[in-house]
Design a protein around this motif. Structure first.
Motif, mmCIF file in Angstrom:
data_model
loop_
_atom_site.group_PDB
_atom_site.id
_atom_site.type_symbol
_atom_site.label_atom_id
_atom_site.label_comp_id
_atom_site.label_asym_id
_atom_site.label_seq_id
_atom_site.Cartn_x
_atom_site.Cartn_y
_atom_site.Cartn_z
ATOM 1 N N GLY A 67 74.656 -9.649 19.532
ATOM 2 C CA GLY A 67 74.203 -10.241 20.622
ATOM 3 C C GLY A 67 72.597 -9.977 21.011
ATOM 4 O O GLY A 67 72.151 -10.677 21.764
ATOM 5 N N ARG A 68 72.070 -8.762 20.520
ATOM 6 C CA ARG A 68 70.945 -8.300 20.758
ATOM 7 C C ARG A 68 69.914 -8.535 19.572
ATOM 8 O O ARG A 68 68.811 -8.581 19.538
ATOM 9 N N PHE A 69 70.494 -8.002 18.491
ATOM 10 C CA PHE A 69 69.737 -8.041 17.329
ATOM 11 C C PHE A 69 70.114 -9.164 16.401
ATOM 12 O O PHE A 69 71.422 -9.785 16.365
ATOM 13 N N THR A 70 69.132 -9.759 15.584
ATOM 14 C CA THR A 70 69.539 -10.982 14.865
ATOM 15 C C THR A 70 68.704 -10.392 13.203
ATOM 16 O O THR A 70 67.609 -10.112 13.188
ATOM 17 N N ILE A 71 69.657 -10.572 12.127
ATOM 18 C CA ILE A 71 69.177 -10.421 10.738
ATOM 19 C C ILE A 71 68.822 -11.574 10.151
ATOM 20 O O ILE A 71 69.686 -12.751 10.433
ATOM 21 N N SER A 72 67.559 -11.954 9.269
ATOM 22 C CA SER A 72 67.426 -13.238 8.711
ATOM 23 C C SER A 72 66.684 -12.736 7.591
ATOM 24 O O SER A 72 66.125 -11.467 7.289
ATOM 25 N N ARG A 73 66.879 -13.610 6.422
ATOM 26 C CA ARG A 73 66.131 -13.414 5.256
ATOM 27 C C ARG A 73 65.371 -14.854 4.650
ATOM 28 O O ARG A 73 65.750 -15.644 4.865
ATOM 29 N N ASP A 74 64.404 -14.324 3.823
ATOM 30 C CA ASP A 74 63.790 -15.360 3.011
ATOM 31 C C ASP A 74 63.723 -14.961 1.732
ATOM 32 O O ASP A 74 62.916 -14.119 1.127
ATOM 33 N N ASN A 75 64.610 -15.750 0.889
ATOM 34 C CA ASN A 75 64.746 -15.336 -0.402
ATOM 35 C C ASN A 75 63.699 -15.602 -1.222
ATOM 36 O O ASN A 75 63.194 -15.070 -2.549
ATOM 37 N N ALA A 76 62.791 -16.655 -0.932
ATOM 38 C CA ALA A 76 61.624 -16.897 -1.684
ATOM 39 C C ALA A 76 60.612 -15.927 -1.741
ATOM 40 O O ALA A 76 59.747 -15.740 -2.596
ATOM 41 N N LYS A 77 60.540 -15.154 -0.369
ATOM 42 C CA LYS A 77 59.618 -13.982 -0.302
ATOM 43 C C LYS A 77 60.295 -12.574 -0.563
ATOM 44 O O LYS A 77 59.875 -11.645 -0.355
ATOM 45 N N ASN A 78 61.487 -12.648 -0.993
ATOM 46 C CA ASN A 78 62.178 -11.206 -0.983
ATOM 47 C C ASN A 78 61.974 -10.412 0.263
ATOM 48 O O ASN A 78 61.826 -9.188 0.184
ATOM 49 N N MET A 79 62.292 -11.183 1.243
ATOM 50 C CA MET A 79 62.095 -10.225 2.673
ATOM 51 C C MET A 79 63.160 -10.633 3.450
ATOM 52 O O MET A 79 63.867 -11.599 3.582
ATOM 53 N N VAL A 80 63.734 -9.562 4.325
ATOM 54 C CA VAL A 80 64.611 -9.671 5.434
ATOM 55 C C VAL A 80 64.136 -9.004 6.633
ATOM 56 O O VAL A 80 63.184 -7.990 6.463
#
Length: 124
Positions: free
Chosen positions: A66-79
Motif C-alpha cells: 500500500g506504500r511501495f509499488t514495484i514495476s518493471r520494463d523488460n525492454a530495458k531490463n529494469m525494475v
C-alpha cells in the motif's frame, strides 16, 4: 554474468517519497522475476517486494504493502521500486536481485544475482 545496479537512494523525511531503480546489465533474461530486499542497521536482510517476468502478481512485505509499488520494463531490463509515505523504520540498504525463475518469490535463496545496494535514510 548478470550485475544488477541500483540507483535512487538518498535521505528523506518521514512521509516523503523515493524511487529506486535497478538496471540488470549483462546476459539477462526478461523471463526472470526480480526483487528488492533491504537490510537495516543491526538487522537481517529481509524481503521487500518481488515481481514476476510478466509484471503481474507482485508480492510485498506486509509493512510496505500500500506504500511501495514495484514495476518493471523488460525492454530495458529494469525494475523500479516507488516508495511513498516513508517511515524511519524503512531506513536500510536496499538491494536489487534477479531470481532463478519466472515467478515472484519472497525467498532469498531463489535469487541468483544481487546488486551492491543503495542507502535509504528516513528521518523522523
Amino acid at each position: 554474468q548478470v550485475q544488477p545496479v541500483e540507483s535512487g537512494g538518498g535521505f528523506v523525511q518521514a512521509g516523503g517519497s523515493l524511487r529506486l531503480s535497478c538496471a540488470a546489465s549483462g546476459p539477462t533474461s526478461s523471463n526472470n522475476a526480480m526483487g528488492w530486499f533491504r537490510q537495516g542497521p543491526g538487522k537481517e536482510r529481509e524481503f521487500v517486494a518481488s515481481i514476476g517476468w510478466k509484471g503481474n502478481t507482485p508480492l510485498y512485505k506486509d509493512s510496505v504493502a500500500g506504500r511501495f509499488t514495484i514495476s518493471r520494463d523488460n525492454a530495458k531490463n529494469m525494475v523500479d521500486l516507488q516508495m511513498n509515505n516513508l517511515r524511519p523504520e524503512d531506513t536500510a540498504v536496499y538491494y536489487c536481485a534477479v531470481a532463478l525463475g519466472p515467478l515472484a518469490t519472497m525467498v532469498p535463496g531463489r535469487y541468483r544475482y544481487w546488486g551492491q545496494g543503495t542507502q535509504v535514510t528516513v528521518s523522523s
